[in-house]
Design an enzyme around this catalytic site. Structure first.
Site, PDB file in Angstrom:
ATOM      1  N   ASN A  75      31.978  35.464  12.962  1.00 59.36           N
ATOM      2  CA  ASN A  75      31.247  35.917  11.770  1.00 59.36           C
ATOM      3  C   ASN A  75      29.838  35.307  11.739  1.00 59.36           C
ATOM      4  OD1 ASN A  75      31.010  37.370   9.312  1.00 59.36           O
ATOM      5  ND2 ASN A  75      31.432  35.519   8.127  1.00 59.36           N
ATOM      6  N   LYS A  95      26.713  39.904  -2.969  1.00 58.28           N
ATOM      7  CA  LYS A  95      28.033  40.364  -3.396  1.00 58.28           C
ATOM      8  C   LYS A  95      28.274  40.063  -4.879  1.00 58.28           C
ATOM      9  CE  LYS A  95      28.947  41.536   0.813  1.00 58.28           C
ATOM     10  NZ  LYS A  95      28.941  42.945   1.178  1.00 58.28           N
ATOM     11  N   HIS A 155      29.811  49.334  -2.085  1.00 57.98           N
ATOM     12  CA  HIS A 155      29.668  48.646  -0.800  1.00 57.98           C
ATOM     13  C   HIS A 155      29.376  49.693   0.272  1.00 57.98           C
ATOM     14  CE1 HIS A 155      31.716  45.637   2.215  1.00 57.98           C
ATOM     15  NE2 HIS A 155      30.416  45.448   2.155  1.00 57.98           N
ATOM     16  N   LYS A 198      28.791  48.954   9.504  1.00 55.41           N
ATOM     17  CA  LYS A 198      27.832  49.601   8.583  1.00 55.41           C
ATOM     18  C   LYS A 198      26.404  49.429   9.100  1.00 55.41           C
ATOM     19  CE  LYS A 198      28.891  48.001   4.391  1.00 55.41           C
ATOM     20  NZ  LYS A 198      30.040  47.134   4.755  1.00 55.41           N
ATOM     21  N   ASP A 253      24.289  47.795   3.424  1.00 56.37           N
ATOM     22  CA  ASP A 253      25.467  47.131   2.850  1.00 56.37           C
ATOM     23  C   ASP A 253      25.796  47.565   1.422  1.00 56.37           C
ATOM     24  OD1 ASP A 253      27.582  45.217   3.194  1.00 56.37           O
ATOM     25  OD2 ASP A 253      26.491  43.796   1.948  1.00 56.37           O
ATOM     26  N   ASN A 310      25.376  48.985  12.155  1.00 55.93           N
ATOM     27  CA  ASN A 310      25.153  49.838  13.334  1.00 55.93           C
ATOM     28  C   ASN A 310      24.960  51.299  12.945  1.00 55.93           C
ATOM     29  OD1 ASN A 310      25.450  47.618  14.956  1.00 55.93           O
ATOM     30  ND2 ASN A 310      27.581  48.040  15.493  1.00 55.93           N
ATOM     31  N   TYR A 353      29.298  54.254  18.041  1.00 53.03           N
ATOM     32  CA  TYR A 353      27.853  53.955  18.074  1.00 53.03           C
ATOM     33  C   TYR A 353      27.022  55.237  17.945  1.00 53.03           C
ATOM     34  CZ  TYR A 353      29.710  49.425  19.263  1.00 53.03           C
ATOM     35  OH  TYR A 353      30.425  48.264  19.223  1.00 53.03           O
ATOM     36  N   GLY A 354      26.071  55.477  18.885  1.00 55.49           N
ATOM     37  CA  GLY A 354      25.172  56.629  18.748  1.00 55.49           C
ATOM     38  C   GLY A 354      25.917  57.955  18.665  1.00 55.49           C
ATOM     39  N   ARG A 404      33.264  34.467   3.645  1.00 52.55           N
ATOM     40  CA  ARG A 404      33.585  34.588   2.219  1.00 52.55           C
ATOM     41  C   ARG A 404      34.984  34.026   1.958  1.00 52.55           C
ATOM     42  NH1 ARG A 404      34.743  39.046   1.099  1.00 52.55           N
ATOM     43  NH2 ARG A 404      34.201  40.289   2.930  1.00 52.55           N
ATOM     44  N   ARG A 446      25.844  35.234  11.889  1.00 54.93           N
ATOM     45  CA  ARG A 446      25.015  36.224  11.182  1.00 54.93           C
ATOM     46  C   ARG A 446      23.544  36.097  11.524  1.00 54.93           C
ATOM     47  NH1 ARG A 446      27.603  39.733   7.220  1.00 54.93           N
ATOM     48  NH2 ARG A 446      29.787  39.146   7.351  1.00 54.93           N
ATOM     49  N   ARG A 477      38.913  50.687   9.547  1.00 56.63           N
ATOM     50  CA  ARG A 477      39.268  50.354  10.917  1.00 56.63           C
ATOM     51  C   ARG A 477      40.770  50.605  11.028  1.00 56.63           C
ATOM     52  NH1 ARG A 477      36.848  46.576  14.679  1.00 56.63           N
ATOM     53  NH2 ARG A 477      35.062  46.165  13.330  1.00 56.63           N
ATOM     54  N   TYR A 520      27.696  29.536   2.415  1.00 51.26           N
ATOM     55  CA  TYR A 520      27.797  30.780   3.196  1.00 51.26           C
ATOM     56  C   TYR A 520      27.273  31.986   2.402  1.00 51.26           C
ATOM     57  CZ  TYR A 520      29.526  34.939   5.361  1.00 51.26           C
ATOM     58  OH  TYR A 520      29.572  36.192   5.910  1.00 51.26           O
ATOM     59  N   CYS A 548      32.729  46.371   9.801  1.00 55.61           N
ATOM     60  CA  CYS A 548      33.278  47.595  10.395  1.00 55.61           C
ATOM     61  C   CYS A 548      32.144  48.513  10.871  1.00 55.61           C
ATOM     62  CB  CYS A 548      34.166  48.340   9.405  1.00 55.61           C
ATOM     63  SG  CYS A 548      35.745  47.548   9.136  1.00 55.61           S
ATOM     64  N   SER A 560      33.823  45.164   5.277  1.00 55.84           N
ATOM     65  CA  SER A 560      32.953  44.202   5.970  1.00 55.84           C
ATOM     66  C   SER A 560      33.237  44.199   7.473  1.00 55.84           C
ATOM     67  CB  SER A 560      33.212  42.799   5.429  1.00 55.84           C
ATOM     68  OG  SER A 560      33.143  42.815   4.029  1.00 55.84           O
TER      69      SER A 560
HETATM   70  C1  OXD Z   1      30.342  41.270   3.832  1.00 50.11           C
HETATM   71  C2  OXD Z   1      28.895  41.119   4.075  1.00 50.11           C
HETATM   72  O1  OXD Z   1      31.094  40.300   3.987  1.00 50.11           O
HETATM   73  O2  OXD Z   1      28.177  42.110   3.905  1.00 50.11           O
HETATM   74  O3  OXD Z   1      30.755  42.379   3.467  1.00 50.11           O
HETATM   75  O4  OXD Z   1      28.431  40.014   4.409  1.00 50.11           O
HETATM   76 MN    MN Z   2      29.247  43.825   3.119  1.00 52.24          MN
END
Ligand code: OXD
Ligand code: MN
Length: 590
Positions: free
Chosen positions: A373, A217, A237, A263, A286, A265, A499-500, A80, A375, A406, A208, A261, A259
């Site tokens: 990044n 977004k 978000h 989500k 997201d 997972n 994680y878990g 982004r 995807r 974070r 992108y 961080c 972003s």
């Molecule tokens: C972000 C995404 O950048 O979800 O937050 O792709």
């Molecule tokens: Mn996002």
């Protein structure tokens, strides 16, 4: 196949205002042909076939990754671009200091010059889409016009796109107008512009995801947050996750993290072996749209239908569900390749990269093999933990809202805000280290209120005011919490396994909301007592737990001073009650 991709005529049920707009755009951009997307499987297959023939997609190993493809972006177009993203409101203050602003007339003039004739020789795709379940009163529709087959194919996975969306648009009468062209992919001629007052988006010069898949977004956060304020709901978000206890009780949490961080997972968490009987259900990874329901609770829908997730770090241990779901029918963007034509990324615990994300023979001296990044795009239906409630028109009731960032220091593993207004301050004061999801420096702590810094479509001061008002609209408000999975010791080692194991924290949050877990009152909110967090089966030292839950008053006083300076930068638009919450926090720290 059901439809010819070059079919020029509008479908019979396309409303007149949409047909007119498509013709106007075609007259300006002059495409060679127009294709109205119907969202069928045959259309999707044909889009992929064409891109593969044109060299825009590479087919991956059909035995190990059936129907998977790799797209390599222009190297200058991999994230982004917040510095090129604008909110174009008539009054500058309505966009706020949190957004780049341009006057609508100036923005339109700039864009008109860029879009003029930009689709010559190209196909113009008309993509009608619905954000949210087709039959949900909370869903909203849009149409993206794009000259990118990659965007059209990704929109097929990420949204409810095609004939059903078009039928709903014809019923609703209104839709968000999104116009997109990859242009020449020139960073010097790249703009992502939003006109929330007229429900329009215009994006030029990038292919992108966050810049080009306009449903995500641009619509579901920036435009939707504006609409949500006008209509009395929240566009956030946030992932939405269902946590089912061994007794069969399911609670849904909406969690806002910046972003990249974790989500995705958290939304697909695999319970640790030492917590048998727990199940996790993914509603979204997201974005959440939250509405006060008739029962006084907040109800959430996920406006998206797919995941556009960060690939590096995904493996059987960190996210088994994601790892499994991306083994077929997936579009990968900017990952590396093995000699067997399989996708490869850092953190994958097998295989070796032969070609890097730019298709060059891999040379570690040039950096990681997969772009940090890189995807995957995949339909949510492929997720083994996909919640059947994800398609429920009324959404799911939210027990708790969880903010997180974070932070290597300061923020404890988890704490609970005292009430809604304090929770709004906790969200407004969020900060997090930057990641590769946006261009710019990585690892720098910046203020990211509610994880919405890049996504709120209007002045943050008004946005916090709206959050505070929402506290009066829902009678049974969710609890508000803050978590930090990323705390480190003096040597830089993560203190919490993440994680878990994060399920232990989610369990405490739910127990707190249900009034069955004790907490220790601190100036910043309640933290768990050591006994109230479930640690059985986890190899962790009691001293580490104490460190994870510690609240360092001096460090917090400094933090609160920083938050104060940040909030003051919003001037007299800042809601008085938020400033009041901050002074209450200050006095508690004294
Ligand atoms: C972000 C995404 O950048 O979800 O937050 O792709
Ligand atoms: Mn996002």
């Amino acid at each position: 196949m059901a439809t010819a991709p070059d079919r020029p005529a509008a479908p019979t049920h396309a409303p007149e205002n949409l047909r007119q707009w498509v013709l106007e755009v075609a007259a300006r951009t002059r495409p060679q042909q127009i294709h109205w997307c119907d969202g069928s499987d045959a259309e999707y297959a044909e889009l992929l076939r064409r891109m593969t023939a044109a060299g825009d997609l590479l087919e991956l190993n059909p035995k190990s990754f059936p129907d998977c493809h790799l797209h390599r972006s222009n190297p200058s177009d991999v994230a982004r671009v917040e510095h090129l993203t604008f909110v174009c409101t008539v009054k500058r203050d309505d966009a706020g200091p949190n957004n780049h602003w341009m006057a609508p007339a100036e923005a339109r003039q700039k864009l008109a010059a860029l879009f003029e004739g930009c689709m010559k020789g190209r196909t113009m795709y008309v993509v009608p889409y619905c954000m949210g379940p087709i039959d949900s009163p909370y869903s909203r529709c849009g149409v993206e016009i794009t000259d990118s087959a990659y965007v059209a194919a990704n929109m097929n996975l990420m949204t409810r796109m095609g004939a059903a969306a078009l039928a709903r648009i014809a019923r609703d009468g209104s839709f968000v107008k999104g116009l997109h062209s990859i242009g020449e992919l020139d960073p010097e001629r790249r703009f992502i512009m939003h006109f929330p007052e007229s429900l329009e988006i215009q994006s030029f010069g990038s292919g992108y995801g966050g810049n080009a898949l306009l449903g995500k977004k641009c619509h579901a956060l920036r435009i939707a947050s504006w609409q949500a304020r006008e209509e009395g709901w929240l566009a956030e978000h946030m992932l939405i996750v269902g946590v089912e206890s061994p007794k069969g009780e399911t609670h849904y949490l909406a969690c806002a993290f910046p972003s990249a961080c974790g989500k995705t997972n958290l939304a697909m968490l695999i319970p640790p072996a030492s917590m048998p009987g727990w199940k996790i259900w993914t509603v979204g990874d997201d974005i959440a749209w939250l509405h006060p329901g008739p029962d006084g609770r907040l109800w959430a829908i996920n406006p998206e239908a797919g995941y556009f997730g960060v690939v590096p770090g995904t493996n059987e241990k960190t996210n088994r569900h994601a790892y499994e779901m991306i083994r077929h029918d997936t579009i990968f963007t900017n990952v590396a390749l093995t000699a067997d034509n399989e996708p490869w990324w850092e953190g994958l615990d097998k295989g070796t990269p032969k070609f890097d994300w730019q298709g060059r023979p891999f040379d570690p001296a040039r950096g990681p093999a997969a772009h940090p990044n890189s995807r995957f795009t995949v339909s949510a239906a492929q997720n083994p933990s996909y919640s059947p409630q994800a398609d429920a028109p009324q959404g799911v009731p939210i027990t708790a809202i969880v903010f997180g960032g974070r932070r290597r220091a300061l923020a404890p593993l988890v704490y609970q805000a005292r009430d809604w207004a304090h929770g709004v301050l906790v969200g407004a004061g969020m900060a997090s280290e930057t990641t590769a999801a946006a261009t710019g420096d990585v690892g720098v702590v910046r203020r990211d209120p509610m994880a919405m810094k890049p996504f709120a479509g209007y002045n943050f001061a008004d946005y916090w005011g709206h959050w505070l008002k929402m506290g009066g609209r829902a009678k049974k408000l969710p609890g508000i919490f803050h978590v930090n999975w990323f705390r480190r010791d003096a040597k830089g080692k993560f203190l919490w396994p993440g994680y878990g194991e994060n399920l232990r924290v989610l369990k405490w949050i739910i127990d707190r909301c249900e009034g069955r877990a004790p907490g220790l009152d601190t100036p910043i909110g309640a933290v768990p007592t050591r006994e109230s967090l479930e640690f059985s089966g986890l190899d962790i030292q009691p001293s580490t737990i104490d460190e994870l839950l510690a609240v360092d008053r001096d460090a917090w006083r400094r933090e609160v001073a920083e938050i104060g300076k940040y909030l003051e930068s919003y001037g007299n638009r800042l809601p008085g009650s938020l400033a009041n919450e901050l002074s209450k926090l200050n006095s508690r720290l004294d």
